[in-house]
Enzyme design. Structure first.
Site, PDB file in Angstrom:
ATOM      1  N   TYR A  52       0.826  -1.208   0.000  1.00 31.22           N
ATOM      2  CA  TYR A  52       0.000   0.000   0.000  1.00 31.22           C
ATOM      3  C   TYR A  52       0.864   1.263   0.000  1.00 31.22           C
ATOM      4  CZ  TYR A  52      -4.064  -2.879   1.373  1.00 31.22           C
ATOM      5  OH  TYR A  52      -5.068  -3.808   1.448  1.00 31.22           O
ATOM      6  N   HIS A 106      -1.279 -11.759   1.081  1.00 33.81           N
ATOM      7  CA  HIS A 106      -2.016 -10.691   0.401  1.00 33.81           C
ATOM      8  C   HIS A 106      -2.422 -11.078  -1.016  1.00 33.81           C
ATOM      9  CE1 HIS A 106      -2.050  -6.125  -0.780  1.00 33.81           C
ATOM     10  NE2 HIS A 106      -3.262  -6.600  -0.610  1.00 33.81           N
TER      11      HIS A 106
END
Length: 291
Positions: A52, A106
């Protein structure tokens, strides 16, 4: 804010989970204001990822003062044990902490990636090592595609993940194939005692070609309070199996989601669904994806 038990991990997590993807491209001042807003609202569960952007860096300065007050989760998107081990340690440095409460695999959205994660030399080995060495307390899996629930069900068959983060919103639930896959995941979750968290609750549709992207989300979100409240009421009032939902990857939408959580008691799940049926351009966000 309501809190729900995070599966067998036992943590009483706020039903709104701070989606720190919203911090990936903002400066520290904007990040600080958003983090404080979340804390003031009663959010005690923060979810970030190495992928991110600068999000872990933005959260890091807060850890000395709030680390013992929050549940902190991050993610590794690497697929080999060596790469994931390096990334997990880099995340701890960026987050300015010696451990996270949850390390998640993820964006495991298909069986090919699940094979890479769970296979010999895969990133799951690094997560297990992190747990054994006290760098992480628990291990989870995440994903975002229409196939995610079925992939995550298979993931639970292969490994006893402590948590699953998978997509769910009203529109997705109206797709019979998706609803069946989600029901199968819920059954697997209930059998394992893992925590079930969701994403994409206020996703409205994909951005249209040439449309100005007015928010930092990769999909066009709901931004009218009526629909955000309805989406929240439908999810939380109608799905007690869900321990929490991640807020959108946009700091400017956090306030409306906090209001929605507070006001959802006024709506049944059925009434909320009727409101969402008003939306003519409501569709799956997984028609096209930028990653």
């Amino acid at each position: 804010m309501e809190k729900r038990r995070l599966g067998r991990l036992g943590h009483e997590s706020s039903v709104l989970i701070y989606g720190a993807a919203s911090l990936g491209g903002v400066d520290q001042d904007r990040a600080d204001a958003s983090i404080q807003e979340a804390l003031d609202a009663g959010i005690n569960h923060f979810d970030v990822a190495a992928d991110y952007g600068d999000a872990e860096i933005r959260l890091g300065p807060w850890m000395p003062q709030i680390r013992d007050r929050i549940f902190l989760a991050t993610k590794t998107g690497r697929r080999t044990a060596e790469e994931a081990w390096a990334e997990i340690n880099r995340s701890l440095e960026r987050l300015q902490t010696d451990h996270v409460d949850l390390i998640q695999m993820h964006s495991v959205c298909d069986l090919e990636n699940l094979d890479l994660v769970t296979g010999k030399g895969g990133s799951l080995e690094a997560a297990i090592r992190a747990k054994e060495e006290g760098l992480a307390k628990a291990i989870g899996i995440t994903g975002h595609t229409a196939a995610a629930p079925s992939v995550h069900t298979e993931g639970l068959r292969r490994f006893d993940f402590d948590s699953v983060l998978t997509p769910l919103n009203y529109h997705l639930s109206t797709d019979p194939e998706y609803a069946e896959a989600y029901a199968g995941l819920v059954a697997a979750i209930e059998a394992s005692g893992a925590a079930l968290m969701t994403i994409k609750m206020i996703a409205r549709r994909n951005w249209h070609d040439g449309e100005e992207k007015t928010y930092d989300t990769w999909y066009a979100p709901f931004d009218e309070q009526r629909y955000i409240t309805a989406a929240t009421a439908w999810l939380l009032n109608g799905h007690p199996e869900i321990t929490g939902l991640a807020t959108a990857g946009e700091t400017r939408l956090l306030r409306q989601m906090v209001i929605a959580e507070r006001e959802r008691a006024e709506l049944s799940a059925e009434d909320a669904a009727a409101i969402l049926e008003e939306v003519k351009d409501y569709s799956s966000p997984f028609i096209t994806m930028p990653f």
